[in-house]
Design a protein around this motif. Structure first.
Motif, PDB file in Angstrom:
ATOM      1  N   VAL A 187      61.599  67.093 -24.982  1.00 53.03           N
ATOM      2  CA  VAL A 187      60.281  67.171 -24.346  1.00 53.03           C
ATOM      3  C   VAL A 187      59.583  68.506 -24.575  1.00 53.03           C
ATOM      4  CG1 VAL A 187      60.768  65.457 -22.574  1.00 53.03           C
ATOM      5  CG2 VAL A 187      61.310  67.852 -22.133  1.00 53.03           C
ATOM      6  N   ALA A 188      60.260  69.474 -25.190  1.00 51.30           N
ATOM      7  CA  ALA A 188      59.597  70.752 -25.465  1.00 51.30           C
ATOM      8  C   ALA A 188      60.273  71.473 -26.616  1.00 51.30           C
ATOM      9  CB  ALA A 188      59.588  71.635 -24.232  1.00 51.30           C
ATOM     10  N   VAL A 189      59.456  71.929 -27.568  1.00 48.00           N
ATOM     11  CA  VAL A 189      59.896  72.858 -28.606  1.00 48.00           C
ATOM     12  C   VAL A 189      58.796  73.906 -28.697  1.00 48.00           C
ATOM     13  CG1 VAL A 189      60.601  73.190 -30.990  1.00 48.00           C
ATOM     14  CG2 VAL A 189      61.083  71.018 -29.851  1.00 48.00           C
ATOM     15  N   THR A 190      59.070  75.089 -28.204  1.00 50.22           N
ATOM     16  CA  THR A 190      58.050  76.116 -28.093  1.00 50.22           C
ATOM     17  C   THR A 190      58.570  77.448 -28.593  1.00 50.22           C
ATOM     18  OG1 THR A 190      58.726  76.707 -25.842  1.00 50.22           O
ATOM     19  CG2 THR A 190      57.074  74.975 -26.066  1.00 50.22           C
ATOM     20  N   ASP A 191      57.657  78.411 -28.706  1.00 50.29           N
ATOM     21  CA  ASP A 191      58.092  79.776 -28.966  1.00 50.29           C
ATOM     22  C   ASP A 191      58.932  80.245 -27.786  1.00 50.29           C
ATOM     23  OD1 ASP A 191      57.002  80.245 -31.451  1.00 50.29           O
ATOM     24  OD2 ASP A 191      55.071  80.845 -30.643  1.00 50.29           O
TER      25      ASP A 191
END
Length: 228
Positions: free
Chosen positions: A223-227
């Motif tokens: 549900v999340a791939v972020t810096d």
């Protein structure tokens, strides 16, 4: 256990993460260079499982991560989550085994309710570079993930679409095969995954496909791939 509240499409923060160097393409020098970049196509088989669709045309590393995911289904929750995240990251960020910008990797690991929006976003912000690199530099210049390292694991309660799910997050380190632009590829991120009841993702535009969504099952979804 920490609580992590995400907006419904929080993983679309990928825009800050995606391959920043692909806009700076190295000009093709000559036919010899192009031939050197072209790699022999190899076929790798995987041990399929009923919970997650097998990857299409996997590289050796992607095949290994999928087999590890299949093996993890008999292991504990943390091992399953880590294997699922590793497989997704390997398949999504690898372009060397993809033919066109619509071939987004790891789609079955995204919540089905948001998969179509994610797919279009990924095409616009990342996969659009695929035909450009392929035509200008050859397929050997396309990004190919050769290792995914997940560290600093955190067990969390994650809110996705106004519901809370058990999940994990990690700090991610990505390694790529050598290519003219490999020094420009994004190598670090943060990944969050949840356990939820969901169906397989089936591209509605693929009218010739044989894959079916099936019944909902308890699976892991990114549900999340972020810096970081």
């Amino acid at each position: 256990m920490q609580r992590n509240r995400l907006k419904p499409l929080a993983y679309l923060a990928l825009s800050a993460l995606l391959l920043t160097g692909c806009s700076k393409l190295t000009p093709q020098q000559d036919t010899k260079q192009e031939e050197e970049l072209r790699q022999e196509t190899k076929t790798y088989t995987v041990k399929e499982n009923p919970s997650y669709f097998a990857p299409a045309n996997p590289t050796k590393y992607i095949a290994g991560t999928y087999d590890a995911l299949s093996a993890s289904l008999s292991q504990n929750e943390a091992d399953q989550a880590k294997a699922a995240a590793t497989y997704f990251l390997a398949d999504f960020f690898t372009l060397s085994n993809k033919e066109e910008e619509g071939d987004v990797g790891g789609m079955d690991m995204i919540p089905s309710a948001s998969a179509d929006a994610f797919r279009e976003y990924a095409k616009y912000y990342y996969y659009h570079v695929l035909p450009v690199i392929r035509s200008k530099q050859g397929p050997g210049a396309l990004p190919e993930v050769t290792n995914v390292e997940l560290t600093s694991q955190k067990q969390e309660e994650v809110t996705y679409m106004d519901q809370t799910y058990p999940g994990y997050s990690w700090t991610v380190a990505l390694t790529y095969a050598d290519s003219p632009d490999s020094s420009e590829f994004k190598t670090s991120a943060k990944c969050t995954i949840i356990r939820m009841d969901d169906v397989h993702y089936v591209d509605q535009a693929d009218v010739t496909g044989t894959r079916e969504a099936g019944e909902p099952a308890s699976v892991w979804r990114v549900v999340a791939v972020t810096d970081q």
